[in-house]
Write an enzyme that holds these catalytic residues in place. Structure first.
Site, short mmCIF file in Angstrom:
data_model
loop_
_atom_site.label_atom_id
_atom_site.label_comp_id
_atom_site.label_asym_id
_atom_site.label_seq_id
_atom_site.Cartn_x
_atom_site.Cartn_y
_atom_site.Cartn_z
N GLU A 250 25.88 15.63 -19.76
CA GLU A 250 25.47 14.61 -20.22
C GLU A 250 25.45 13.86 -21.91
O GLU A 250 25.11 13.55 -22.45
CB GLU A 250 23.81 14.63 -20.33
CG GLU A 250 23.42 15.52 -21.27
CD GLU A 250 23.45 17.27 -20.52
OE1 GLU A 250 23.67 17.78 -19.52
OE2 GLU A 250 22.26 17.98 -20.86
N ASN A 251 27.07 13.92 -22.24
CA ASN A 251 27.69 14.52 -23.90
C ASN A 251 26.77 12.86 -24.30
O ASN A 251 27.01 12.21 -23.94
CB ASN A 251 28.84 14.50 -23.42
CG ASN A 251 29.29 15.48 -22.99
OD1 ASN A 251 29.40 16.62 -23.95
ND2 ASN A 251 30.65 15.36 -21.99
N HIS B 291 21.78 11.30 -13.26
CA HIS B 291 21.04 13.12 -13.76
C HIS B 291 21.33 13.21 -15.05
O HIS B 291 20.76 13.34 -15.81
CB HIS B 291 21.80 14.50 -13.02
CG HIS B 291 21.13 15.05 -13.19
ND1 HIS B 291 19.78 16.48 -13.06
CD2 HIS B 291 21.54 16.16 -14.10
CE1 HIS B 291 19.77 16.94 -13.48
NE2 HIS B 291 21.19 17.07 -14.82
N GLU B 292 22.81 12.61 -15.43
CA GLU B 292 23.58 12.83 -16.54
C GLU B 292 23.61 11.78 -17.37
O GLU B 292 23.22 11.89 -18.62
CB GLU B 292 24.80 12.44 -16.92
CG GLU B 292 25.53 14.20 -15.44
CD GLU B 292 24.97 15.47 -16.22
OE1 GLU B 292 24.84 15.70 -16.91
OE2 GLU B 292 24.95 15.85 -15.03
N GLY C 230 29.39 20.14 -11.96
CA GLY C 230 29.55 19.06 -11.72
C GLY C 230 29.83 17.52 -12.84
O GLY C 230 29.87 17.41 -12.76
N1 B3K Z 1 23.67 20.34 -18.85
C1 B3K Z 1 24.98 20.26 -18.03
C2 B3K Z 1 24.85 21.76 -17.94
C3 B3K Z 1 26.39 22.36 -18.46
C4 B3K Z 1 26.26 24.25 -18.17
C5 B3K Z 1 27.39 24.66 -19.17
N2 B3K Z 1 27.40 26.07 -18.64
C6 B3K Z 1 24.66 19.73 -16.30
C7 B3K Z 1 23.51 18.45 -16.29
O1 B3K Z 1 23.10 19.32 -15.94
O2 B3K Z 1 23.84 17.56 -16.68
ZN ZN Z 2 21.51 18.88 -16.18
#
Ligand code: B3K
Ligand code: ZN
Length: 875
Positions: free
Chosen positions: A265-266, A298-299, A262
């Site tokens: 969260e960089n 969420h992000e 989806g």
């Molecule tokens: N932390 C990302 C997940 C990315 C996984 C890629 N294999 C999305 C989320 O949970 O916010």
């Molecule tokens: Zn997440």
């Protein structure tokens, strides 16, 4: 190919070296991007001296390497498939490397790749190693400074704040970004290309001015309002609810068309699947609006639960994901209809996570080994992880939970930590003993509670016995009792009210939580004024299966009287399931099907009594899905389930046609579209009514569906009407509508995804052939995960009768796609196999067909991702 080997949690060691600062320079080129990395490295204080430096690196072509400015000779280092090893390094040093990579050829969509010509990255979990040689693990946290050099890309973005920009002598331009917050490599991001932005501002609770930017392709500039509004609401909510404030001057969201998940969260630069950002009344449904809101939140929430405090290793993934899902669920509950949010989440959870927990890939929330971490972004880690955090919140109470979360964020800010660290904070803040509770993290499988109760008219006592057991799961034979909070009420059969509860001399009130900690426990309630029906596991207070010998009369009673909205809904589901059980048996035995009048009566009451929350009513009028019904059966008979459910739908529609018509007509509206709870509720209720009318292809229903499609008021209504027409027997109506829709929206990939999905869920017999036909459509591409999910994923997961066709064509189709995708995009390929892994649940003939397809996949040269899933499924 050698068999891929698992990694074990018990092998965890702190890294030998850490990186304090990472300086990156990218010279962007589709086929040959140069990446220069300068790492300031030092020995980890907890590790011994003289260890070799080991850096991860995959698909990299090394151009140069120097240590403290001195180029290394070939004999000074070793290059392997997995990375780079320098046997001898000083305690502290600077490492310079230069590698070349090809974003254009990166179809796995991990690392640096191109999506519709835009450069973008996905580094979680282990994508950074496809960008440069690095200790690519979350417990190595560094500050980053990143320079992007481009030729034709007007926009160059990375984490943090832009600190310098300009033009080089050769005409190329550059931007340098600095991220002051130390972060693991999985949070690195860059984006470059021809994008346009929508900008806004947010003032934090301490007066920090933050610029908010959403970057999209130009044609999507009118589709960002909802994401922006959601972002601002989420920022505010996190301040008010958790006291968490944003920590940079800039927060960016970028929408890309090709994305495995989806969103991501960089730090400061969230990259999103366009499906999780873009909305417009004409192109996005209510469900999509709500999904965008949830994912944006969420992000954003990850900025604290994930970024500022991150995971020590990937076994701790649920530390950030379970907690963050819990946070986004609460946020959505607060901004929309809370009961409906809970019903929808639980309904999904009990269908999909329960199935995962009962299948060959079942794993604990904190797994103890894995082959490919990408396979562990699962419903168990995310959703069950969230349920466990929710139980914690309920066990210690919100105030202590908030104190615990403050403690957690303060104590571990800037660190990479474990699930124990989190739970310890909760224990410390509340004084609760959470030792037994920790078992939730290590034990896989869905616990089942067998409950029964007895009322003694003479003594006015109610004796409730609860027995728990967790079925064995692969690799875990012995299960221990868990600490299960059971929220309950005792509903008086005379008064219809929650009775006061006294347990062991203590007054609990009318709604309370009791704690099941042992295999079996008895709870003796005294002074119970009248014979009660227990309302158990209110609000789904624990992620378990509850068995109680409710009669249909009991359930009809609870459906009317339970003070807990969630359990009222659940009583309706249980009542319907009992009726469905009989009909499934009748279908299998070739006996005439007879509708249970108690279900019809219950529905009539619902339709004619006043319920304020229309969204809840819509949920109550919705029968359990075929997938959920299947979950309840010892052996899944897809045809009998489909036939039984259709029979109930049609019987209800015939018996209550006028009531459904009235509901449909009373809930029309031509108000301009808004994704607001009241409107959404009204639309869902109206559309549920329309579905029933269409179940019997009522002439009025057909006319309403056609008119709703033609009115083209908003995508929720249009898509619903189109789906009903396409799923009906009326090809004369369906074909022109489908054609018109496809032509109108051929330019919009997200609408085309919907066009694909609604066709491949058709119950008609030609569904497999239609999937194959649509795979040739110019808008379809195996390289685009959204298209694969819309067409193949939707077919395999939602069109159960056709996927499980007895000639095995559905299975064959899926396996063919998995084999192709295994080479292009292993992450998506591995996910797609899920329905085949559930073969044990079906009859022998289907089992054989499904296993044969798994074997066929297994015979291919496989990515570790697909190998792990297939090997488990066949073990
Ligand atoms: N932390 C990302 C997940 C990315 C996984 C890629 N294999 C999305 C989320 O949970 O916010
Ligand atoms: Zn997440």
């Amino acid at each position: 190919m050698s068999e891929p080997q698992p990694v074990y949690l018990s092998d965890y060691q702190a890294p030998a070296y850490r990186v304090s600062h990472t300086q990156l320079t990218f010279e962007l080129d589709p086929a040959a991007t140069k990446v220069k990395a300068r790492l300031l490295v030092e020995r980890h204080p907890e590790r011994e001296t003289g260890l070799p430096l080991e850096l991860d690196g995959e698909h990299l072509s090394l151009k140069s390497i120097a240590l403290d400015g001195k180029p290394l000779e070939a004999a000074d280092y070793e290059l392997t498939e997995q990375g780079l090893r320098i046997p001898q390094v000083p305690e502290r040093f600077v490492l310079d490397t230069e590698v070349e990579i090809s974003p254009r050829d990166n179809t796995a969509l991990q690392g640096l790749y191109q999506s519709s010509g835009i450069y973008c990255t996905q580094c979680e979990a282990e994508g950074f190693r496809r960008i440069t040689f690095y200790p690519d693990r979350p417990d190595v946290m560094a500050t980053f400074s990143t320079t992007l050099i481009g030729t034709a890309e007007p926009v160059l973005l990375s984490n943090g704040n832009p600190v310098e920009k300009g033009t080089l002598d050769d005409g190329r331009h550059f931007v340098t970004w600095e991220d002051p917050h130390p972060k693991p490599s999985y949070l690195f991001a860059l984006v470059a290309g021809d994008l346009k932005k929508v900008a806004d501002r947010f003032t934090t609770m301490h007066g920090r001015e933050v610029s908010l930017e959403i970057w999209v392709e130009e044609e999507n500039l009118d589709k960002t309002d909802h994401a922006m509004a959601s972002l601002k609401r989420a920022m505010k909510w996190d301040e008010e609810t958790y006291g968490r404030e944003y920590d940079l001057d800039l927060f960016m969201i970028v929408a890309v068309n090709d994305f495995n998940m989806g969103a991501m969260e960089n730090k400061g630069l969230n990259i999103f699947n366009s499906a999780a950002v873009l909305t417009h009344p004409k192109t996005a449904t209510d469900v999509a609006y709500q999904r965008v809101e949830g994912i944006v939140a969420h992000e954003y929430f990850h900025n604290w639960s994930g970024n500022r405090v991150t995971c020590r290793d990937w076994f701790q993934l649920s530390l950030k994901e379970g907690f963050t899902v819990f946070r986004d669920q609460c946020y959505s509950a607060d901004t929309n209809s809370a009961p409906v949010k809970r019903i929808q989440d639980v309904s999904f959870f009990r269908t999909a996570q329960f199935a995962e927990d009962a299948g060959p890939t079942a794993h604990p929330i904190r797994p103890d080994h894995y082959i490919e971490i990408t396979n562990f972004y699962t419903l168990t880690i995310y959703e069950k992880g969230s349920e466990v955090v929710r139980m914690l919140r309920n066990l210690v109470g919100w105030e202590a939970f908030r104190r615990g979360s403050d403690l957690y964020f303060e104590r571990f800010d800037g660190q990479a930590v474990t699930i124990e660290d989190f739970v310890d904070c909760m224990a410390e803040a509340s004084g609760e003993d959470l030792t037994r509770f920790m078992r939730w993290y290590s034990q896989a499988g869905t616990p089942e509670i067998d409950a029964h109760g007895e009322y003694d008219y003479v003594t006015s006592e109610y004796r409730l016995t609860l027995r728990q057991r967790t079925p064995t799961t692969p690799g875990q034979q012995d299960k221990q009792p868990l600490h299960i909070p059971v929220r309950l009420g005792l509903v008086g059969t005379k008064s219809g009210r929650d009775l006061n509860m006294t347990l062991g001399g203590e007054t609990l009130g009318r709604d309370a939580v009791i704690h099941l900690r042992e295999d079996e426990q008895e709870f003796l309630f005294t002074d119970v004024a009248e014979s009660p029906i227990p309302s158990l596991l209110r609000h789904f207070s624990a992620p378990v299966k509850l068995h109680f010998p409710y009669s249909r009369e009991d359930l009809a009673f609870l459906l009317q009287h339970d003070s807990d909205g969630f359990n009222r809904w659940d009583a309706g589901q249980r009542l319907a399931l009992l009726a469905l059980d009989d009909l499934i048996a009748a279908h299998r035995n070739g006996v005439e099907k007879v509708m249970d009048s108690r279900v019809t009566d219950a529905f009539r009451t619902l339709l004619t009594s006043r319920i304020d929350d229309k969204a809840v009513l819509a949920e109550m009028l919705t029968l359990p899905s075929e997938a959920y019904i299947a979950e309840q059966q010892p052996l899944v008979d897809v045809d009998a389930i489909h036939a039984a459910r259709e029979f109930v739908r049609q019987s209800l529609a015939l018996a209550l046609r006028d009531e459904f018509l009235a509901v449909f007509e009373a809930n029309q509206s031509d108000a301009p579209y808004a994704p607001e709870p009241e409107q959404i509720a009204q639309r869902s209720l109206k559309n549920v009514a329309l579905s029933y009318l269409m179940a019997i292809e009522d002439e009025k229903g057909l006319a309403f569906a056609q008119a709703q499609f033609d009115a083209d008021h908003n995508m929720t209504d249009v898509r619903h009407a189109l789906t009903l027409l396409v799923h009906s027997s009326r090809d004369d109506l369906a074909s022109p509508a489908l054609k018109a829709f496809g032509e109108t929206w051929s330019h919009d990939p997200l609408v085309m995804d919907q066009w694909f999905s609604l066709q491949v869920t058709r119950p008609q017999e030609d569904a497999v052939e239609r999937v194959k036909f649509l795979m040739q459509h110019p808008a379809f591409s195996l390289k685009n995960p959204n298209k694969v999910r819309a067409l193949i994923g939707t077919f395999a997961n939602q069109n159960r009768v056709n996927f499980h066709r007895l000639d095995g064509e559905g299975y064959r189709l899926l396996a063919d796609v998995v084999i192709k995708l295994n080479r292009l995009n292993p992450e998506i390929a591995a996910r797609l196999i899920t329905p085949l892994t559930r073969w044990q649940r079906f009859d022998e003939q289907r089992q054989a067909l499904m296993k044969a397809e798994l074997e066929r996949i297994k015979a291919e040269p496989l990515s570790p991702n697909v190998y792990e899933v297939v090997a488990k499924a066949l073990a």
